[in-house]
Design a protein around this motif. Sequence first.
Motif, PDB file in Angstrom:
ATOM      1  N   ILE A   1      -3.911  10.178  -7.474  1.00 52.21           N
ATOM      2  CA  ILE A   1      -5.363  10.114  -7.686  1.00 52.21           C
ATOM      3  C   ILE A   1      -5.880   8.679  -7.592  1.00 52.21           C
ATOM      4  N   SER A   2      -4.973   7.722  -7.391  1.00 48.79           N
ATOM      5  CA  SER A   2      -5.411   6.337  -7.199  1.00 48.79           C
ATOM      6  C   SER A   2      -4.569   5.664  -6.115  1.00 48.79           C
ATOM      7  N   ALA A   3      -5.204   4.741  -5.409  1.00 48.51           N
ATOM      8  CA  ALA A   3      -4.506   4.017  -4.335  1.00 48.51           C
ATOM      9  C   ALA A   3      -3.424   3.112  -4.901  1.00 48.51           C
ATOM     10  N   THR A   4      -3.644   2.578  -6.094  1.00 48.60           N
ATOM     11  CA  THR A   4      -2.642   1.685  -6.685  1.00 48.60           C
ATOM     12  C   THR A   4      -1.346   2.448  -6.983  1.00 48.60           C
ATOM     13  N   ASP A   5      -1.481   3.686  -7.453  1.00 42.38           N
ATOM     14  CA  ASP A   5      -0.290   4.519  -7.705  1.00 42.38           C
ATOM     15  C   ASP A   5       0.432   4.821  -6.391  1.00 42.38           C
ATOM     16  N   ALA A   6      -0.339   5.089  -5.346  1.00 44.66           N
ATOM     17  CA  ALA A   6       0.262   5.381  -4.040  1.00 44.66           C
ATOM     18  C   ALA A   6       1.000   4.160  -3.494  1.00 44.66           C
ATOM     19  N   LEU A   7       0.409   2.984  -3.650  1.00 46.10           N
ATOM     20  CA  LEU A   7       1.054   1.751  -3.187  1.00 46.10           C
ATOM     21  C   LEU A   7       2.354   1.494  -3.940  1.00 46.10           C
ATOM     22  N   ALA A   8       2.353   1.791  -5.238  1.00 47.00           N
ATOM     23  CA  ALA A   8       3.577   1.630  -6.038  1.00 47.00           C
ATOM     24  C   ALA A   8       4.661   2.576  -5.531  1.00 47.00           C
ATOM     25  N   PHE A   9       4.267   3.796  -5.157  1.00 49.10           N
ATOM     26  CA  PHE A   9       5.221   4.779  -4.634  1.00 49.10           C
ATOM     27  C   PHE A   9       5.803   4.314  -3.299  1.00 49.10           C
ATOM     28  N   LEU A  10       4.957   3.740  -2.448  1.00 47.09           N
ATOM     29  CA  LEU A  10       5.403   3.296  -1.121  1.00 47.09           C
ATOM     30  C   LEU A  10       6.405   2.142  -1.198  1.00 47.09           C
TER      31      LEU A  10
ATOM     32  N   LEU B   1      -2.513  10.505   3.811  1.00 47.15           N
ATOM     33  CA  LEU B   1      -3.870  11.050   3.883  1.00 47.15           C
ATOM     34  C   LEU B   1      -4.681  10.345   2.804  1.00 47.15           C
ATOM     35  N   MET B   2      -5.701   9.607   3.197  1.00 47.26           N
ATOM     36  CA  MET B   2      -6.383   8.685   2.290  1.00 47.26           C
ATOM     37  C   MET B   2      -7.875   8.989   2.134  1.00 47.26           C
ATOM     38  N   ASP B   3      -8.288   9.235   0.893  1.00 50.36           N
ATOM     39  CA  ASP B   3      -9.717   9.333   0.590  1.00 50.36           C
ATOM     40  C   ASP B   3     -10.312   7.928   0.662  1.00 50.36           C
ATOM     41  N   ILE B   4     -11.630   7.816   0.677  1.00 48.76           N
ATOM     42  CA  ILE B   4     -12.250   6.486   0.789  1.00 48.76           C
ATOM     43  C   ILE B   4     -12.863   6.020  -0.532  1.00 48.76           C
ATOM     44  N   ASN B   5     -13.738   6.826  -1.109  1.00 50.60           N
ATOM     45  CA  ASN B   5     -14.373   6.429  -2.368  1.00 50.60           C
ATOM     46  C   ASN B   5     -13.481   6.803  -3.545  1.00 50.60           C
ATOM     47  N   MET B   6     -12.815   5.797  -4.105  1.00 49.51           N
ATOM     48  CA  MET B   6     -11.940   6.015  -5.256  1.00 49.51           C
ATOM     49  C   MET B   6     -12.097   4.858  -6.237  1.00 49.51           C
ATOM     50  N   PRO B   7     -11.817   5.111  -7.519  1.00 43.92           N
ATOM     51  CA  PRO B   7     -11.881   4.021  -8.496  1.00 43.92           C
ATOM     52  C   PRO B   7     -10.738   3.030  -8.286  1.00 43.92           C
TER      53      PRO B   7
ATOM     54  N   MET C   1      -9.331   0.920  -6.431  1.00 48.48           N
ATOM     55  CA  MET C   1      -9.210   0.407  -5.063  1.00 48.48           C
ATOM     56  C   MET C   1      -9.690   1.474  -4.089  1.00 48.48           C
ATOM     57  N   ASN C   2     -10.609   1.100  -3.191  1.00 50.28           N
ATOM     58  CA  ASN C   2     -11.100   2.097  -2.224  1.00 50.28           C
ATOM     59  C   ASN C   2     -10.112   2.280  -1.074  1.00 50.28           C
ATOM     60  N   GLY C   3     -10.351   3.312  -0.278  1.00 51.05           N
ATOM     61  CA  GLY C   3      -9.425   3.656   0.794  1.00 51.05           C
ATOM     62  C   GLY C   3      -9.325   2.620   1.888  1.00 51.05           C
ATOM     63  N   ILE C   4     -10.415   1.873   2.121  1.00 51.04           N
ATOM     64  CA  ILE C   4     -10.395   0.842   3.164  1.00 51.04           C
ATOM     65  C   ILE C   4      -9.471  -0.304   2.757  1.00 51.04           C
ATOM     66  N   ASP C   5      -9.634  -0.786   1.529  1.00 51.98           N
ATOM     67  CA  ASP C   5      -8.767  -1.866   1.028  1.00 51.98           C
ATOM     68  C   ASP C   5      -7.314  -1.411   0.949  1.00 51.98           C
ATOM     69  N   ALA C   6      -7.123  -0.161   0.524  1.00 50.79           N
ATOM     70  CA  ALA C   6      -5.758   0.378   0.416  1.00 50.79           C
ATOM     71  C   ALA C   6      -5.099   0.467   1.788  1.00 50.79           C
ATOM     72  N   THR C   7      -5.875   0.845   2.799  1.00 42.97           N
ATOM     73  CA  THR C   7      -5.346   0.936   4.164  1.00 42.97           C
ATOM     74  C   THR C   7      -4.923  -0.439   4.674  1.00 42.97           C
ATOM     75  N   LEU C   8      -5.756  -1.439   4.430  1.00 49.16           N
ATOM     76  CA  LEU C   8      -5.402  -2.812   4.813  1.00 49.16           C
ATOM     77  C   LEU C   8      -4.070  -3.225   4.191  1.00 49.16           C
TER      78      LEU C   8
ATOM     79  N   HIS D   1       1.474   5.539   9.043  1.00 43.75           N
ATOM     80  CA  HIS D   1       0.164   5.897   9.599  1.00 43.75           C
ATOM     81  C   HIS D   1      -0.767   6.331   8.471  1.00 43.75           C
ATOM     82  N   VAL D   2      -1.972   5.807   8.470  1.00 42.45           N
ATOM     83  CA  VAL D   2      -2.969   6.205   7.476  1.00 42.45           C
ATOM     84  C   VAL D   2      -4.069   7.004   8.168  1.00 42.45           C
ATOM     85  N   VAL D   3      -4.408   8.145   7.564  1.00 42.58           N
ATOM     86  CA  VAL D   3      -5.496   8.971   8.087  1.00 42.58           C
ATOM     87  C   VAL D   3      -6.536   9.134   6.982  1.00 42.58           C
ATOM     88  N   ALA D   4      -7.756   8.687   7.252  1.00 43.87           N
ATOM     89  CA  ALA D   4      -8.840   8.888   6.289  1.00 43.87           C
ATOM     90  C   ALA D   4      -9.215  10.358   6.287  1.00 43.87           C
ATOM     91  N   ILE D   5      -9.408  10.913   5.082  1.00 43.27           N
ATOM     92  CA  ILE D   5      -9.915  12.276   4.968  1.00 43.27           C
ATOM     93  C   ILE D   5     -11.020  12.227   3.932  1.00 43.27           C
TER      94      ILE D   5
END
Length: 206
Positions: A37-46, A55-61, A63-70, A80-84
């Motif tokens: 449910i958060s990009a920071t958790d996903a980054l820790a997993f990676l 599969l990445m949402d954009i508007n999130m608390p 860290m947003n999906g754009i910053d997370a993709t970078l 590969h990152v896919v915005a959904i």
Amino acid sequence: MDKIISVIIVDDHPLVLNGLQFILRNTKTIDLKGCFISATDALAFLEIEKVSVVLMDINMPEMNGIDATLEIKKKYPQTHVVAISNLNEASVADRMLQSGASGYLLKNIAANELIQAIKDVDNDQKIVSKEMQAAMEHRKTEIPVVTPREKEVLAHLAEGKTTPEIADLLFISKLTVETHRRNLLQKFNVSNAASLIHKAAEMKFI
């Protein structure tokens, strides 16, 4: 035998997360490694687990999906990152794709289209929802609204001036020049200065 593609989902909407999870868990060619449910958790997993597609949402608390993709593309360029997203704005899709995303899908996508999109990006293809393609094509034909200061920066860029030179000439900071330059790239829907100058000349801005 079809290739098994490892995937994670990053979305802070439980209903969307559950729906995507249901689709992917019932697809034999997909190995769903996790849902976050958060990009920071996903980054820790990676950091501990290699994944083919995010599969990445954009508007999130946080860290947003754009910053997370970078961040993902910087650390894990093979992922590969896919915005959904629900956002069908061309400017948002542009920013996401410029950040390194391999695709941009809207959340009303059909299950079979989602699975095919995952396969396509895993094969190094770029994918964009048909609705988004139409929005982005429409935007390309629009005449951008450019401020007087942006026109000045544009003119100096066309003359081959550097950021420090433009800053000195206009009595503004280098950071401000870079901000104007970035805004111009976005408004003209281009990725570099050469394309910006070419398109601006075509549209008679310079």
